[in-house]
Each structure stands twice: as structure tokens, then as C-alpha cells.
Scaffold this motif. Sequence first.
Motif, PDB file in Angstrom:
ATOM      1  N   SER A  13       0.856  -1.189   0.000  1.00 32.33           N
ATOM      2  CA  SER A  13       0.000   0.000   0.000  1.00 32.33           C
ATOM      3  C   SER A  13       0.894   1.242   0.000  1.00 32.33           C
ATOM      4  O   SER A  13       2.068   1.178   0.339  1.00 32.33           O
ATOM      5  CB  SER A  13      -0.921  -0.004   1.208  1.00 32.33           C
ATOM      6  OG  SER A  13      -0.217   0.307   2.378  1.00 32.33           O
ATOM      7  N   ARG A  14       0.340   2.383  -0.387  1.00 34.81           N
ATOM      8  CA  ARG A  14       1.160   3.597  -0.462  1.00 34.81           C
ATOM      9  C   ARG A  14       1.674   4.038   0.893  1.00 34.81           C
ATOM     10  O   ARG A  14       2.823   4.449   1.007  1.00 34.81           O
ATOM     11  CB  ARG A  14       0.377   4.728  -1.096  1.00 34.81           C
ATOM     12  CG  ARG A  14       0.066   4.399  -2.509  1.00 34.81           C
ATOM     13  CD  ARG A  14       0.128   5.616  -3.379  1.00 34.81           C
ATOM     14  NE  ARG A  14      -0.467   5.240  -4.651  1.00 34.81           N
ATOM     15  CZ  ARG A  14      -0.672   6.070  -5.634  1.00 34.81           C
ATOM     16  NH1 ARG A  14      -0.347   7.332  -5.502  1.00 34.81           N
ATOM     17  NH2 ARG A  14      -1.210   5.649  -6.752  1.00 34.81           N
ATOM     18  N   PRO A  15       0.853   3.995   1.938  1.00 38.99           N
ATOM     19  CA  PRO A  15       1.411   4.386   3.238  1.00 38.99           C
ATOM     20  C   PRO A  15       2.584   3.493   3.629  1.00 38.99           C
ATOM     21  O   PRO A  15       3.585   3.982   4.151  1.00 38.99           O
ATOM     22  CB  PRO A  15       0.228   4.204   4.191  1.00 38.99           C
ATOM     23  CG  PRO A  15      -0.974   4.324   3.339  1.00 38.99           C
ATOM     24  CD  PRO A  15      -0.593   3.756   2.013  1.00 38.99           C
ATOM     25  N   SER A  24       4.003  14.098   3.976  1.00 40.77           N
ATOM     26  CA  SER A  24       2.610  14.433   3.641  1.00 40.77           C
ATOM     27  C   SER A  24       1.727  13.181   3.626  1.00 40.77           C
ATOM     28  O   SER A  24       0.553  13.248   3.989  1.00 40.77           O
ATOM     29  CB  SER A  24       2.554  15.148   2.294  1.00 40.77           C
ATOM     30  OG  SER A  24       2.890  14.244   1.267  1.00 40.77           O
ATOM     31  N   THR A  25       2.317  12.034   3.232  1.00 31.81           N
ATOM     32  CA  THR A  25       1.513  10.812   3.230  1.00 31.81           C
ATOM     33  C   THR A  25       1.091  10.473   4.661  1.00 31.81           C
ATOM     34  O   THR A  25      -0.058  10.116   4.919  1.00 31.81           O
ATOM     35  CB  THR A  25       2.313   9.636   2.625  1.00 31.81           C
ATOM     36  OG1 THR A  25       2.725  10.014   1.319  1.00 31.81           O
ATOM     37  CG2 THR A  25       1.471   8.380   2.548  1.00 31.81           C
ATOM     38  N   THR A  82      -1.674  12.942   5.766  1.00 27.63           N
ATOM     39  CA  THR A  82      -2.974  12.616   5.158  1.00 27.63           C
ATOM     40  C   THR A  82      -3.553  11.352   5.786  1.00 27.63           C
ATOM     41  O   THR A  82      -4.729  11.315   6.154  1.00 27.63           O
ATOM     42  CB  THR A  82      -2.804  12.400   3.642  1.00 27.63           C
ATOM     43  OG1 THR A  82      -2.239  13.587   3.087  1.00 27.63           O
ATOM     44  CG2 THR A  82      -4.130  12.101   2.983  1.00 27.63           C
ATOM     45  N   ALA A  83      -2.717  10.316   5.898  1.00 29.69           N
ATOM     46  CA  ALA A  83      -3.214   9.045   6.419  1.00 29.69           C
ATOM     47  C   ALA A  83      -3.672   9.206   7.864  1.00 29.69           C
ATOM     48  O   ALA A  83      -4.686   8.633   8.279  1.00 29.69           O
ATOM     49  CB  ALA A  83      -2.131   7.969   6.315  1.00 29.69           C
ATOM     50  N   ARG A 114      -5.041  11.673   9.284  1.00 32.63           N
ATOM     51  CA  ARG A 114      -6.370  12.285   9.322  1.00 32.63           C
ATOM     52  C   ARG A 114      -7.421  11.366   8.724  1.00 32.63           C
ATOM     53  O   ARG A 114      -8.558  11.324   9.164  1.00 32.63           O
ATOM     54  CB  ARG A 114      -6.349  13.581   8.506  1.00 32.63           C
ATOM     55  CG  ARG A 114      -6.373  14.832   9.357  1.00 32.63           C
ATOM     56  CD  ARG A 114      -6.081  16.032   8.477  1.00 32.63           C
ATOM     57  NE  ARG A 114      -7.030  16.168   7.376  1.00 32.63           N
ATOM     58  CZ  ARG A 114      -6.767  16.791   6.236  1.00 32.63           C
ATOM     59  NH1 ARG A 114      -5.583  17.324   6.033  1.00 32.63           N
ATOM     60  NH2 ARG A 114      -7.669  16.871   5.289  1.00 32.63           N
ATOM     61  N   TYR A 115      -7.017  10.653   7.637  1.00 30.55           N
ATOM     62  CA  TYR A 115      -8.010   9.944   6.838  1.00 30.55           C
ATOM     63  C   TYR A 115      -8.259   8.530   7.340  1.00 30.55           C
ATOM     64  O   TYR A 115      -9.385   8.049   7.339  1.00 30.55           O
ATOM     65  CB  TYR A 115      -7.526   9.896   5.384  1.00 30.55           C
ATOM     66  CG  TYR A 115      -8.490   9.233   4.435  1.00 30.55           C
ATOM     67  CD1 TYR A 115      -9.640   9.899   4.023  1.00 30.55           C
ATOM     68  CD2 TYR A 115      -8.265   7.953   3.971  1.00 30.55           C
ATOM     69  CE1 TYR A 115     -10.528   9.295   3.171  1.00 30.55           C
ATOM     70  CE2 TYR A 115      -9.152   7.343   3.109  1.00 30.55           C
ATOM     71  CZ  TYR A 115     -10.276   8.023   2.706  1.00 30.55           C
ATOM     72  OH  TYR A 115     -11.159   7.420   1.860  1.00 30.55           O
ATOM     73  N   ASP A 116      -7.191   7.837   7.749  1.00 34.47           N
ATOM     74  CA  ASP A 116      -7.346   6.440   8.134  1.00 34.47           C
ATOM     75  C   ASP A 116      -6.196   6.064   9.066  1.00 34.47           C
ATOM     76  O   ASP A 116      -5.088   5.772   8.623  1.00 34.47           O
ATOM     77  CB  ASP A 116      -7.338   5.556   6.885  1.00 34.47           C
ATOM     78  CG  ASP A 116      -7.718   4.126   7.211  1.00 34.47           C
ATOM     79  OD1 ASP A 116      -7.513   3.707   8.362  1.00 34.47           O
ATOM     80  OD2 ASP A 116      -8.229   3.441   6.311  1.00 34.47           O
ATOM     81  N   ASP A 127      -3.917   3.020   8.448  1.00 38.71           N
ATOM     82  CA  ASP A 127      -2.899   3.181   7.412  1.00 38.71           C
ATOM     83  C   ASP A 127      -1.708   3.961   7.956  1.00 38.71           C
ATOM     84  O   ASP A 127      -0.555   3.658   7.628  1.00 38.71           O
ATOM     85  CB  ASP A 127      -3.491   3.890   6.191  1.00 38.71           C
ATOM     86  CG  ASP A 127      -4.100   2.909   5.197  1.00 38.71           C
ATOM     87  OD1 ASP A 127      -3.706   1.734   5.218  1.00 38.71           O
ATOM     88  OD2 ASP A 127      -4.966   3.318   4.412  1.00 38.71           O
ATOM     89  N   SER A 172       0.520  -4.406   4.903  1.00 31.44           N
ATOM     90  CA  SER A 172      -0.471  -4.067   3.878  1.00 31.44           C
ATOM     91  C   SER A 172      -1.591  -5.100   3.895  1.00 31.44           C
ATOM     92  O   SER A 172      -2.785  -4.773   3.930  1.00 31.44           O
ATOM     93  CB  SER A 172       0.168  -4.050   2.488  1.00 31.44           C
ATOM     94  OG  SER A 172       1.183  -3.083   2.410  1.00 31.44           O
ATOM     95  N   GLY A 181      -2.212  -7.318   6.272  1.00 30.65           N
ATOM     96  CA  GLY A 181      -2.851  -7.361   7.583  1.00 30.65           C
ATOM     97  C   GLY A 181      -3.944  -6.313   7.699  1.00 30.65           C
ATOM     98  O   GLY A 181      -5.054  -6.607   8.163  1.00 30.65           O
ATOM     99  N   LEU A 186      -5.573  -5.006   5.300  1.00 33.11           N
ATOM    100  CA  LEU A 186      -6.659  -5.408   4.391  1.00 33.11           C
ATOM    101  C   LEU A 186      -7.568  -6.451   5.046  1.00 33.11           C
ATOM    102  O   LEU A 186      -8.795  -6.333   5.045  1.00 33.11           O
ATOM    103  CB  LEU A 186      -6.013  -5.978   3.126  1.00 33.11           C
ATOM    104  CG  LEU A 186      -6.911  -6.496   2.023  1.00 33.11           C
ATOM    105  CD1 LEU A 186      -7.770  -5.365   1.507  1.00 33.11           C
ATOM    106  CD2 LEU A 186      -6.070  -7.059   0.889  1.00 33.11           C
ATOM    107  N   ARG A 203      -9.553  -5.018   8.042  1.00 29.16           N
ATOM    108  CA  ARG A 203     -10.752  -4.274   7.628  1.00 29.16           C
ATOM    109  C   ARG A 203     -11.832  -5.238   7.160  1.00 29.16           C
ATOM    110  O   ARG A 203     -13.002  -5.059   7.446  1.00 29.16           O
ATOM    111  CB  ARG A 203     -10.415  -3.312   6.484  1.00 29.16           C
ATOM    112  CG  ARG A 203      -9.733  -2.097   6.980  1.00 29.16           C
ATOM    113  CD  ARG A 203      -9.766  -0.949   6.001  1.00 29.16           C
ATOM    114  NE  ARG A 203      -8.751  -0.018   6.444  1.00 29.16           N
ATOM    115  CZ  ARG A 203      -7.553   0.073   5.889  1.00 29.16           C
ATOM    116  NH1 ARG A 203      -7.253  -0.648   4.843  1.00 29.16           N
ATOM    117  NH2 ARG A 203      -6.673   0.908   6.377  1.00 29.16           N
TER     118      ARG A 203
END
Lengths: 558, 558
Positions: free
Chosen positions: A123-125, A364-365, A368-369, A371-373, A376, A403, A405, A407, A410
Amino acid sequence: MLQWLREYRRAALPGDISAGIVVAMMMIPQGMAYALVAGLPPVVGIYASIFPPLLYALFGTSSTQSVGPMAIVSLMTASTLAPLATPGTGLHGVLAAQLALMSGLVLLACGLLRIGFLANFFSRPVMSGFTIGSAIVIAWGQLRTLVGGPIALDASPHWPSIALGFGSLALLVMAREWLAPLLRCLRVKPVVADIAAKLAPMFVVLGATALVPLLALDRMGVATTGAVPAGLPGLNLATSSGHWQALLQPALLIGFMVFLISMSGAQALALKRGGEKLVSNRELVGLGAANVGSALSGGFPVTGSISRSAVNFAAGANTQLASMITAGLLALALVAPTGWLALLPLPTLAATIIVAVLGMLDWSTLRTAWRYDRADALALLATAGGVLVLGVEAGVLVGVALSMGALIWRASRPHIAVLGRIHGTEHFRNVDRYSAETTPGLLMLRVDAGLFFGNVDAVNERIDEELVEHASTAHLVLVLSAVNAIDTSALFGLGELNASLRQRGVTLHLAEVKGPVMDRLRDSDLLGQLSGQVFLSAANAWDRLAGSSAAGRPQPAG
Amino acid sequence: MLQWLREYRRAALPGDISAGIVVAMMMIPQGMAYALVAGLPPVVGIYASIFPPLLYALFGTSSTQSVGPMAIVSLMTASTLAPLATPGTGLHGVLAAQLALMSGLVLLACGLLRIGFLANFFSRPVMSGFTIGSAIVIAWGQLRTLVGGPIALDASPHWPSIALGFGSLALLVMAREWLAPLLRCLRVKPVVADIAAKLAPMFVVLGATALVPLLALDRMGVATTGAVPAGLPGLNLATSSGHWQALLQPALLIGFMVFLISMSGAQALALKRGGEKLVSNRELVGLGAANVGSALSGGFPVTGSISRSAVNFAAGANTQLASMITAGLLALALVAPTGWLALLPLPTLAATIIVAVLGMLDWSTLRTAWRYDRADALALLATAGGVLVLGVEAGVLVGVALSMGALIWRASRPHIAVLGRIHGTEHFRNVDRYSAETTPGLLMLRVDAGLFFGNVDAVNERIDEELVEHASTAHLVLVLSAVNAIDTSALFGLGELNASLRQRGVTLHLAEVKGPVMDRLRDSDLLGQLSGQVFLSAANAWDRLAGSSAAGRPQPAG
């Protein structure tokens, strides 16, 4: 292959030439620096910068990707070779080339087997965490070279090295921060100003090299590259089968990361260019050929570098010809008298590495992560920590595990909504979000996830809980409007649910099964064994079942 | 904990007693046989059958699960210990108990960390393949014991062992196939007939043991169990830190499989009982305690056995008391004179193992998967092959990798439909499946999958292809009605798509974003940066955008 050459238009030439020259000027110090990261003599970085861009241009699909030495792959090379050979020895160089050969063959095999989808395992994070961890490890590893001695309180400082190292560092940081704005103030075109700033390492390295004979720094004990043989060495392989075995797993991991790093850079550029199409299986072949080429010229593992590729693009590269020109210029650098390379001071090279990798620390990743999730963001931090604590190779595995784990974690908490009818309509909605009516004896559940092995038990468990809460249920309707796929595990899970409900006197119905899912289910026994029916819509199910169940009258809920 | 005991009703007692006795009679030969599989003296199988069911009854959540030695876990134990100690030596037994202790601690730690969701890393086809591969390895490994010597053309056959082994095998197969139907013909109740058939191994073993002194088989060279000390041994641990290190990774793998095997059996039973609720994190604690208990009494790794649990259930077990009774009876067997155990012939024990594991060869999962989803069927075969070729430990990793690989592979081929309006309605459908109208300049795409790192690049690639096909597009509407979640990687992917489309003069809109997804997106910058709008429905988007785009008139398509 080479379609771009057959379609070559002369208008593309000036851009390709200027980009080829600019990238070559960037690649010489970068290649030598990343060879140092890999624990190899700096000149090996130039060996690894000639065939790789050439072969990638022949086989790859990105027109502006610059393939050659890259910091993280060099770190992985160093960490692979550390237990096998001492840096600087002949064996160390032989094994580095052998590792490039094996990684290249792994990539070629993956390309021929068409398993480019494997790049989707990160994953990107997690990629961001891996990059951050690697950058810190690389910068820390260069500190010793920067100050010309061990990092310890009781070590006597070597002032000439420290002065040269920190002086270079200061110049490079200033160039990065202020050179482009300064040039723009002087009315230089923004593109040119940005490219000039990227070439600062080249000029700092040239300047420091000139200082060495001027101030006799080498005689004061400042480490330099040392004598460089002209021309390219050939391929040399270790004959011990133990070495081949020891390099196999690292070659797999390095091949994986070579592909991942190159693809993420190439994709970012392709999106910028708009409409350029990368074919991941041909990318595998291109990168595989590049690594085999690096091995044949005594190099080490290479990949596409996003920073160099961005400069290539900004400097006007239109086609793969730019990379070919870069390769040609680097070959010339080796044929030309290489005496000056011997005086290149290592503290300055270490400074270029530290500035380059600190530029990879992108927060920045993480922001963002966070705040968003949050999950991640934690995976990002755990991967960075994994690289720092367990090393870069284990870090790759930690990254894949996290990554996957995240998945599966969730998936193990599926969202399932109890549906009710919006009064007087054919619309059905979540009774927790809308004022919708339900009817006793009939329970309608909408499963908001594709059904697969990762959530099949959790879904059955959730359904069980809902049945305990709605104890009078005689008909259970699973509304599958949000179910895009049902795998074999979930097919068994549904079969078991059906049997279990039948025993408990509850009839199982399906509704709103999607076309492709229904096509699949027709190939199974589930539909034949189903205790209830398959309804086209939730409304159909309601109309049929709300009447037939024991206590038929609608009542408000939610 | 022990809630079942506080609520115990006397009506449950007869069933619990009969089940406790039946399972004990099944467990004695089974425990000894699976100790043999693990390379341990058969009596160790009885040591491992006393504390584990007792402790699981105290801490676990399934009321009918029978915890004790199990074939696959024994095979994993044997394969772990093979490079570390010679079977039959003291060290081998010490390491087996140590492995149980470490696996138990791993399970307890996972339970306390509440990471029971990890069991979802295995798909059912992969689990089936793992079981098939393990069963074949176990059966093959017992052939040597069955015939009392090596399997080779030039080996001189040991006829007494062969006669006893194959005789036992024939009896066991006949009992399994014909005993239950025969008893039913004799008007025995079906449940009793089935249980009697399950106890056949006990009677065959007793009969064969009686034959040994009668025919003086031991003096003819038939291997027997040998002298068995009365009572339980205590915990013995190896002091070498090298052994602890060597056992760490196997303990993780065995812990994982112990949990997976036990859960899949318990879940199948829970579905049959209807409404019994398993709490996976408490199951971890129960199985962890059982393995620690096995270690404390000199045993080896244990787990829940689906075949024994099914007998427990069928024989009338109502609560965990049944397992406690089983444990008590096995303890008695050790306190009672154990002289008879010394004469138990190993060829007969090998025969019970072979019959038991061949019963695990379930081909129905393969058959179903082959018809329903070829990729799952291939994953099953590859996992079975992995166990056979690489061994049982590597087989676990192959299984996880294939489960995840199949998942990511499917994700890398997302289904994306071009939507059109069903004339005169507000319904939008796939233009490939329905006759629906589109309008130039407006492209509406429905993505039929949750967006996550595994498919974000593939989705962007597919969107790019559609844009090439619909070159006049000015407005792209992503209809997210089937998107149940968007992870951080996909959030970045959408941001990049938005930027890339903006550069190409295409406006990006979203429509039908689900409630929970929208809640998440509000915490990100995406909505602020979006070049277009977020529409409640596809119809809203059509109404607004079909008018505003260059060539406004609807035209039929598909």
C-alpha cells in the motif's frame, strides 16, 4: 519494441539531447554516491549507469524513466552483501554484479510469466514508511564518511574531513533551498532554474575535487575515490554454489522493490504526461534487462529513479533517445582520462547522499493518512520502524505483511445494514440512517462488501447476531447489491449458512444479485440448495414475503 | 469463564458422561498414533490428552470442541524437530514440550492482543490443499512403520509386521465402510452405529495388542511401544538459547495452524448447533492454555480435532463437562497399570494413522472450486504441491501467499462499466448489458469494487483506456454506488487522477458516494480539490452535465 524509434520525429531531438546531457551530469555524482551506499568503489556507479538506461530504452515502456543506481536499492545491496564479503574486496564487487544478474533474471521471469500484478502487494502508506525508514538508515550510514572517522565521543575528530563534509552539506542544502528562487529573481526561466538547482551536486562535487590538489587535502588524510581503471570490467561470477543460494532470497526481494520503486515513479510521470500507457509486464522485462546489463558491465542492482526521471522530463525528454544519449555520455566519461575521478573526496560524496535521501523524507503521506485512516498511518510508522529495527530486507516483508494485515483486518469487520422500506416507495435503506419500516418475521440485510475468505466468517457471525436480535425471523433476505464478487470460500460459507438456517427454521433468500456474480453462482450448487428464492429486487422480496410471514403488518422502525 | 458450569442443568449430565467416555476411548489410540507421527513415544500422546481438554474447557468458548493431539500439528512438530534432535532421544521429547510451550505462549499473546482476525489469512481452498498435502505426507511417513522396515525393492520383507499392519488396515477400512450400515441393519440406532464405527480403531488396537503375547509377535521382531512409566512427567526445558531461537519461527507457524484448524472445526460445529457463539480471541486464549498445559505434562503441540469433536457432539456432549470427563479418564489410564501398553504393536498404530488421514482427503472442495473459480482450484493444488515438495512449514507460507496472491490478482482486474440511461427513466445501466443512451462529452463509469491499494493503479489504467476510447469526453463521472470503501492509497490515486484529468481538460465528478465513504472523504482534501462536483445520483449528474457539454443531444448506444 523500438516503436518510438520508427515513429521518431526530428522535432523531438533538441529536447532529447538537452535532457540526455542534463541527466548525465546528474547521474555521474549520483551513480558514484549510490555505489558508495552499496559499499562499492564509486566508479562502479558509473559502470551501472551505461547499459541499464540503454537496455531499458529498448525494452521498457516509459519514455522518460531514468534507470540506474538508486539509494534504496543500493542500501538493500549493501545489507545483502554485508554478511558475505568485506566492502572493497574483489569478492564484494563480484557478488554485487551477481546480485544484479539474479535480480534481473527474477524480473525477466516475472515479466515472461506476466505476474506484474504483484506490485500491488504494497500500500502507499507502507511504501512511504519503507522509504522514510530506508532514508534514515542511509543518512546515518553516511555520517561516518562525512566526518572521516567513527562517530564516538572519544574519537579524535578529523577536522579537514569534517570541514569539507559539512561545507559540502551546507552548500548543497543552500542550493536546494535558494538556488532556484535566486535564479528566478535573476529572470532565468523557471524550468532552467529548477534544473540548474538539480545540477548543484555536480558542481559541488567538481569544486570539492578541485580543492583536493589545491589544498593537498588528500595528504591531510581526507579519503578520496582512488585510482580508477579506464574502460568497463566484464562479468565475473562467484563459483561457490553457497553464494548463489545466499543471494537467491535477497534477489527476489530486490527484484520486487526494483519493480515497485520504478513503477511508482513511472506512474506518477505517466499521469503528468497524460495518456502514456505503461505495460507492467513489459516494465518487468525492461527492468530485468537493465539489471542483467548492469551485471554484465560489473555493476550492481539498478532501478528507475523518480528524482532523475523528473529531471529528465523537465529537461525536455520526449523519447527514450534521451536515456540513450545519457548512456553514451557516461560511456565517454569512462573512455576519457579518468585521473580526476581519483581525487574525488568521499566526505563530499557522503554529503550529496545525505541531502538526496533527506529529500525522500516525505511526511505528507503520513499527515494525510493520520487524518483519513489511522490504521494506514500506523502501518506507515510500523514499516518505517521495521526498517530501522530489523533492517531493510525484513522491512520489505514487514511492509507486505502490514499491507495485507490491514486489508484482512478491515475485511474482518464488514458493514452490514438492516434494511427497511421508505414508506410508500420501492426504496430500501439502512434503518439506522433512515426512518424506514420493517415487518416482523422478515429480516433484510445488505452486506456492504465483496464476500471472500477474509470476511466470510465475520459475515456469518454478524448475521448470527442479527438473528439473535430479531428472534422472530422466519425469512432472511440477503440483499447483495453491494457484493461485487463471491469467492469459493464465501460460496461454502453461504452454503453452510443456508444449511444452518434451515435447521433453525429460517428460510434464506437472496436479492439484487449482480449480473457477474449471478453468472458465477449458476456454476455452483448453492442456488439449487437454497431454502428460499432469488429475488430481482428488495421490493420484490418484500412484496412476496411480508404477506406470507406469520404476523404480516408493516411497522415503523429506526 | 465457567459460565456454563454455573448454569449447569442436571439434564445435561447423561449426555456429557456418555460423550466423555466415548471420546476417551477414541483419544487413547488417536493420541498414541499422533505421538508416533510427531516422532515421539506413543505414551506422550496420552500425556498431551489430559491437561489440554481440561484447560480448553476452562478458557475456550466452544462447548463440544475436543482438544488434544491432531495429525497435521503432529506432522509440523516432527518436521520442526527433525533437524534438531533424533526421534526417541530425551532431547527430542524435551524440545517437543518446549515447542508446545512456545506455541501456547504465542497463542496466548495473540489472544491478549486480540488479533484473532489473523485466522482469515487462509482461504478455504488453500486450507483444503494444505490438508490434502499433509495427509499424503503423513500416510507416506507411516508406510515404513506399517511394514516394519524400509520401503525398498532390495529390503527383505518382515512378514509378521506386514501381516499385522495390512490386517489392521483391512479391518479398519472395513469398519469405516461397513460397520455403521451393518449395525443399522441390525436395528441399532443410527447415532449409536456411527459412534461404534468411530470406536473401531480402539477395538482393533486392543485386539492387536492381545495378539502380541498370544502369537509371541514381539519375539518375531514386531515393534511395540515398549515399557511405559506410570504417571505424568513434568516440564523439562532445553537450556540452550540456540534451541529457543530455532523453535521461535516454527512456534509462530504452529500457533497459527493450531488456531486455524481448531477454529474451522469449531465453526462447522457451531453452525450445526445453531446460535453457539465462538469468540475468536477467547479461542486463542483457550488453545494457548491447552498448549501450555500440554507442555507442563511433557506433551507436544495440540489443537481441536474436528473428527473427535464431531464424535463428542454426536455422542451427546452438551457442555465442556464432557471434555473434563475425557481428561479424567485418560489420567486414570496412566495411573492404572500401564503394562499392557508396552505390547501395543506399532504396525497397527500406523494402520490407524493411515486410515485416519486418508479420511482427511476431501476432494469436494477441489471439485466445487474447479467448477466455480479455476484460480481457487489452482491455489488448492499449488498449496498441496507446496506441502509435498517444500514441506509442511513452507506449505503454510505458500498457502498464505497464494490466498493473498489470488486476492490481489483479482483486485488487479477491476470491473468497470460504462453507464448509459435507460430511455425515459432515471435508471442507469451498463451499456454492454442493456440498451442505454449516452451523450457525447459525458462519460459515466461505475467502478464495481472497493478502492484500495490492490486495485488503485489498475482502476486508473482502466479509466485511462476508456478516456482514449471516448476521446471527446469533457466530463467524467465516477459512479461509486458499488464502492464500499476507499483506503489511503486509493485516496491518493483519486487525487492524482483528478490532477491528471484537469491537465487534459477533463472535469472529474463523483456520484452516488455511499454514506460511510462520504464521511471519510470529508476528512481529506480530495473534495476541496475536485475539479467537478459530487452528485447525489447518476441522474442528477446526467441532468446537469448532459445539457452543459458541447454537443448536448442524447444518442442511443450499446
